[in-house]
Design a protein around this motif. Structure first.
Motif, mmCIF file in Angstrom:
data_model
loop_
_atom_site.group_PDB
_atom_site.id
_atom_site.type_symbol
_atom_site.label_atom_id
_atom_site.label_comp_id
_atom_site.label_asym_id
_atom_site.label_seq_id
_atom_site.Cartn_x
_atom_site.Cartn_y
_atom_site.Cartn_z
ATOM 1 N N SER A 272 0.779 -1.160 0.179
ATOM 2 C CA SER A 272 0.174 -0.075 0.018
ATOM 3 C C SER A 272 0.922 1.328 0.052
ATOM 4 C CB SER A 272 -1.020 -0.047 1.293
ATOM 5 O OG SER A 272 -0.054 0.043 2.401
ATOM 6 N N ALA A 273 2.122 1.139 0.533
ATOM 7 C CA ALA A 273 3.102 2.355 0.582
ATOM 8 C C ALA A 273 3.248 2.705 -0.782
ATOM 9 C CB ALA A 273 4.185 2.028 1.229
ATOM 10 N N GLY A 274 3.399 1.788 -1.818
ATOM 11 C CA GLY A 274 3.647 2.136 -3.124
ATOM 12 C C GLY A 274 2.474 2.781 -4.088
ATOM 13 N N ARG A 275 1.243 2.763 -3.469
ATOM 14 C CA ARG A 275 0.183 3.377 -4.180
ATOM 15 C C ARG A 275 0.096 2.896 -5.601
ATOM 16 N NH1 ARG A 275 -2.148 7.895 -1.414
ATOM 17 N NH2 ARG A 275 -3.619 7.637 -3.013
ATOM 18 N N PHE A 276 0.087 1.820 -6.019
ATOM 19 C CA PHE A 276 0.238 1.275 -7.377
ATOM 20 C C PHE A 276 -0.882 1.560 -7.968
ATOM 21 C CE2 PHE A 276 3.586 -1.183 -5.002
ATOM 22 C CZ PHE A 276 4.673 -0.734 -5.660
ATOM 23 N N GLU A 277 -2.063 1.807 -7.438
ATOM 24 C CA GLU A 277 -3.189 2.070 -8.112
ATOM 25 C C GLU A 277 -3.263 3.199 -8.815
ATOM 26 O OE1 GLU A 277 -2.727 2.241 -4.947
ATOM 27 O OE2 GLU A 277 -3.678 4.097 -4.241
ATOM 28 N N LEU A 278 -2.230 4.181 -8.578
ATOM 29 C CA LEU A 278 -2.050 5.250 -9.645
ATOM 30 C C LEU A 278 -0.962 4.995 -10.716
ATOM 31 C CD1 LEU A 278 -1.551 7.825 -6.653
ATOM 32 C CD2 LEU A 278 -3.616 7.431 -8.059
ATOM 33 N N ASN A 279 -0.615 3.962 -10.857
ATOM 34 C CA ASN A 279 0.445 3.685 -11.954
ATOM 35 C C ASN A 279 -0.574 2.674 -12.980
ATOM 36 O OD1 ASN A 279 2.130 3.477 -9.702
ATOM 37 N ND2 ASN A 279 3.733 3.079 -11.049
ATOM 38 N N MET A 280 0.199 2.519 -14.185
ATOM 39 C CA MET A 280 -0.596 1.660 -15.186
ATOM 40 C C MET A 280 -0.695 0.568 -14.530
ATOM 41 S SD MET A 280 2.641 2.043 -17.704
ATOM 42 C CE MET A 280 1.973 0.974 -19.006
ATOM 43 N N ALA A 281 -1.836 -0.387 -14.950
ATOM 44 C CA ALA A 281 -2.223 -1.598 -14.406
ATOM 45 C C ALA A 281 -1.130 -2.750 -14.420
ATOM 46 C CB ALA A 281 -3.646 -2.215 -14.720
ATOM 47 N N SER A 282 -0.376 -2.661 -15.397
ATOM 48 C CA SER A 282 0.621 -3.683 -15.608
ATOM 49 C C SER A 282 1.699 -3.591 -14.597
ATOM 50 C CB SER A 282 1.263 -3.559 -17.039
ATOM 51 O OG SER A 282 1.759 -2.350 -17.219
ATOM 52 N N ALA A 283 1.792 -2.414 -13.897
ATOM 53 C CA ALA A 283 2.979 -2.242 -12.942
ATOM 54 C C ALA A 283 2.901 -2.993 -11.911
ATOM 55 C CB ALA A 283 2.882 -0.610 -12.372
ATOM 56 N N ARG A 284 1.469 -3.065 -11.237
ATOM 57 C CA ARG A 284 1.325 -3.896 -9.853
ATOM 58 C C ARG A 284 1.601 -5.334 -10.118
ATOM 59 N NH1 ARG A 284 -1.418 -3.677 -4.154
ATOM 60 N NH2 ARG A 284 -0.782 -5.882 -3.633
ATOM 61 N N LYS A 285 1.080 -5.921 -11.430
ATOM 62 C CA LYS A 285 1.134 -7.002 -11.826
ATOM 63 C C LYS A 285 2.460 -7.462 -12.376
ATOM 64 C CE LYS A 285 -0.915 -10.190 -15.486
ATOM 65 N NZ LYS A 285 0.232 -10.991 -15.866
ATOM 66 N N LEU A 286 3.337 -6.818 -12.609
ATOM 67 C CA LEU A 286 4.611 -7.368 -12.724
ATOM 68 C C LEU A 286 5.253 -7.533 -11.282
ATOM 69 C CD1 LEU A 286 7.375 -7.614 -14.414
ATOM 70 C CD2 LEU A 286 7.879 -5.148 -14.016
ATOM 71 N N LEU A 287 5.088 -6.877 -10.238
ATOM 72 C CA LEU A 287 5.509 -7.082 -9.099
ATOM 73 C C LEU A 287 5.006 -8.317 -8.615
ATOM 74 C CD1 LEU A 287 5.809 -3.341 -7.474
ATOM 75 C CD2 LEU A 287 7.677 -4.820 -8.794
ATOM 76 N N GLN A 288 3.684 -8.599 -8.643
ATOM 77 C CA GLN A 288 3.052 -9.947 -8.295
ATOM 78 C C GLN A 288 3.579 -10.960 -8.954
ATOM 79 O OE1 GLN A 288 -1.167 -7.429 -7.376
ATOM 80 N NE2 GLN A 288 -1.356 -9.257 -8.458
ATOM 81 N N ASP A 289 3.718 -10.831 -10.079
ATOM 82 C CA ASP A 289 4.411 -11.890 -10.970
ATOM 83 C C ASP A 289 5.618 -12.185 -10.591
ATOM 84 O OD1 ASP A 289 1.837 -12.031 -12.452
ATOM 85 O OD2 ASP A 289 2.774 -11.143 -14.416
ATOM 86 N N LYS A 290 6.678 -11.313 -10.122
ATOM 87 C CA LYS A 290 7.922 -11.830 -9.787
ATOM 88 C C LYS A 290 7.715 -12.018 -8.108
ATOM 89 C CE LYS A 290 10.245 -10.510 -13.489
ATOM 90 N NZ LYS A 290 11.304 -11.204 -13.972
ATOM 91 N N LYS A 291 6.722 -11.944 -7.700
ATOM 92 C CA LYS A 291 6.430 -12.475 -6.273
ATOM 93 C C LYS A 291 7.330 -11.400 -5.279
ATOM 94 C CE LYS A 291 4.742 -16.664 -7.234
ATOM 95 N NZ LYS A 291 4.157 -16.445 -8.444
#
Ligand code: SF4
Ligand code: SF4
Lengths: 300, 135
Positions: A272-291
């Motif tokens: 939540s500190a990253g506020r990834f909801e303000l980035n393009m959707a692929s941003a958070r997904k990449l971090l999730q995919d990389k675990k």
């Protein structure tokens, strides 16, 4: 040593993801900064006309407030604010005649001579912690994440205000930073190029072509993501990426992060500190995919 | 590009304004073309930064002012970092823009920017754009 913090306009709204991730990281690293109690817009671009001093007043006023708050350093995150404040400070230090005119004009404030040092967040990390010590603080090494470091214009030019403490040759602060987080900085031919800046307002086609060529170079570098520190670059390369892809061929689908967002994740802070909801959707997904972060409980 | 140089077209007064606003001596330019080769926007410019310098040296400021060159310049500062003669070419571009803007001419009309763009653009895009493109 007291460090004042200057956020600038964009970080309080559109680029909350830059500010929140940076401040959370600083707290985790035990570096204390204090936001200026009052601050005004720096003007976003440094005035380049020799006969125009009135546009220096806004940034100088911010510098004076930092000095009056007892700060030795003023740290900023937005590359544009950094550029404007650092150059205004240099002018106040070195150009005697202009300094006197500005000081005379600002008659309510105590004269300013460039007492405060303007630093970018990257240099603050480099100077106060250093890359080796930062590496030791990393809880979630970003192993296997290939990142294209994008400096753009205002962190590097003109040379007198370039980040990196007077590195000779190609800049490497961002690469050093990424390596400390455990990520792999890639060779990126457009790292020091312009993203198109404010051309979006007057020459959108040419501006888009400019951003497109930076993105194409990022694709050629086989990076998983681009990191940067400027909300205008983030807009041109990130938020507008879909539009560019629709019009220019050969544009990769590549997430764009603020460097502080990767810092927060590597330090093991909550996503939540990253506020990834303000980035393009692929941003958070990449971090999730990389675990590196977990998927949110409720998928949006 | 072919330009007919008529003696009466040489505009020293305008040339002096460029020098005054930019603080740069355009006669230091040796026409090496480094600025044009590193300029990220020169591919779209009908008058490249090197050509602009040459025209200004000859007092032919008008053709540069009526071209899109000053407005395609994104103030990236690459040209001036690389100029072997130490000319701050970005400031020359700024002087050209200022000459136009100081006639009270705006290159963008804030009212014509779509509301969606304003909603999604970062403030620095708008502030920087208005600083560079309006009087
Ligand atoms: S780089 Fe400098 S000397 Fe060379 S053409 Fe451009 S302005 Fe002239
Ligand atoms: S500052 Fe302007 S003219 Fe110079 S390289 Fe950048 S875009 Fe080209």
């Amino acid at each position: 040593m007291k460090i004042s913090y200057y956020p600038g306009c964009t970080l309080k709204t559109k680029a909350k993801n830059l500010e929140d991730s940076a401040l959370a990281s600083l707290a985790a690293l035990g570096i204390e900064v204090e936001e200026l109690e009052r601050w005004n817009c720096c003007g976003a671009v440094f005035s380049l006309a020799d006969d125009d001093l009135i546009h220096q007043v806004a940034p100088v006023r911010d510098l004076i407030r930092a000095r009056d708050a007892g700060a030795d350093k003023l740290v900023t995150l937005c590359s544009q604010c950094y550029n404007v404040l650092a150059r205004a400070n240099k002018l106040m230090r070195e150009e005697e005649e202009k300094r006197e005119t500005i000081n005379l004009f600002m008659d309510e404030e105590v004269d300013y001579h460039g007492e405060v040092q303007v630093v970018h967040f990257l240099d603050l990390l480099r100077e106060t912690i250093g890359w080796d010590a930062l590496r030791e603080q990393v809880k979630v090494p970003l192993e296997g994440l290939k990142v294209a470091p994008f400096y753009g214009c205002t962190l590097l030019r003109p040379a007198e205000v370039a980040v990196g403490g007077g590195d000779r040759g190609a800049p490497h602060v961002l690469q050093d930073f990424l390596s400390a987080l455990g990520a792999t900085p890639v060779r990126f031919s457009a790292a020091e190029e312009c993203c198109g800046a404010y051309e979006v307002l007057i020459n959108p086609v040419e501006g888009m072509r400019r951003a497109g060529s930076v993105l194409a170079a990022a694709g050629e570098s086989h990076a998983d993501a681009i990191v940067l520190s400027c909300p205008l670059c983030e807009y041109n390369l990130g938020r507008k990426q879909g539009d560019i892809r629709a019009q220019v061929s050969g544009i990769p689908d590549i997430p764009v992060f603020y460097f502080t967002q990767l810092l927060a994740i590597a330090l093991g802070l909550d996503a939540s500190a990253g506020r990834f909801e303000l980035n393009m959707a692929s941003a958070r997904k990449l971090l999730q995919d990389k675990k590196f972060v977990e998927a949110p409980a409720t998928q949006v | 590009m072919s330009i007919t140089i008529l003696l009466r077209a040489l505009d020293r007064a305008m040339q002096e304004r460029v020098a005054e606003i930019s603080g740069q001596n355009v006669y230091k330019c040796m026409q090496c073309g480094t600025c044009s080769s590193v300029c990220p926007m020169s591919g779209d410019m009908e008058i490249t930064p090197r050509q602009a310098m040459l025209l200004i040296q000859h007092g032919l400021v008008d053709p540069v002012l009526s071209s899109r060159t000053p407005w395609l310049c994104a103030s990236c500062h690459t040209c001036q970092v690389r100029c072997p003669r130490g000319i701050e070419v970005t400031r020359v571009m700024e002087a050209l823009r200022q000459i136009v803007l100081r006639e009270n001419r705006d290159m963008v009309n804030p009212r014509e920017i779509p509301a969606e763009s304003i909603a999604e653009m970062p403030q620095i895009a708008l502030v920087a754009g208005f600083r560079k493109l309006t009087s």
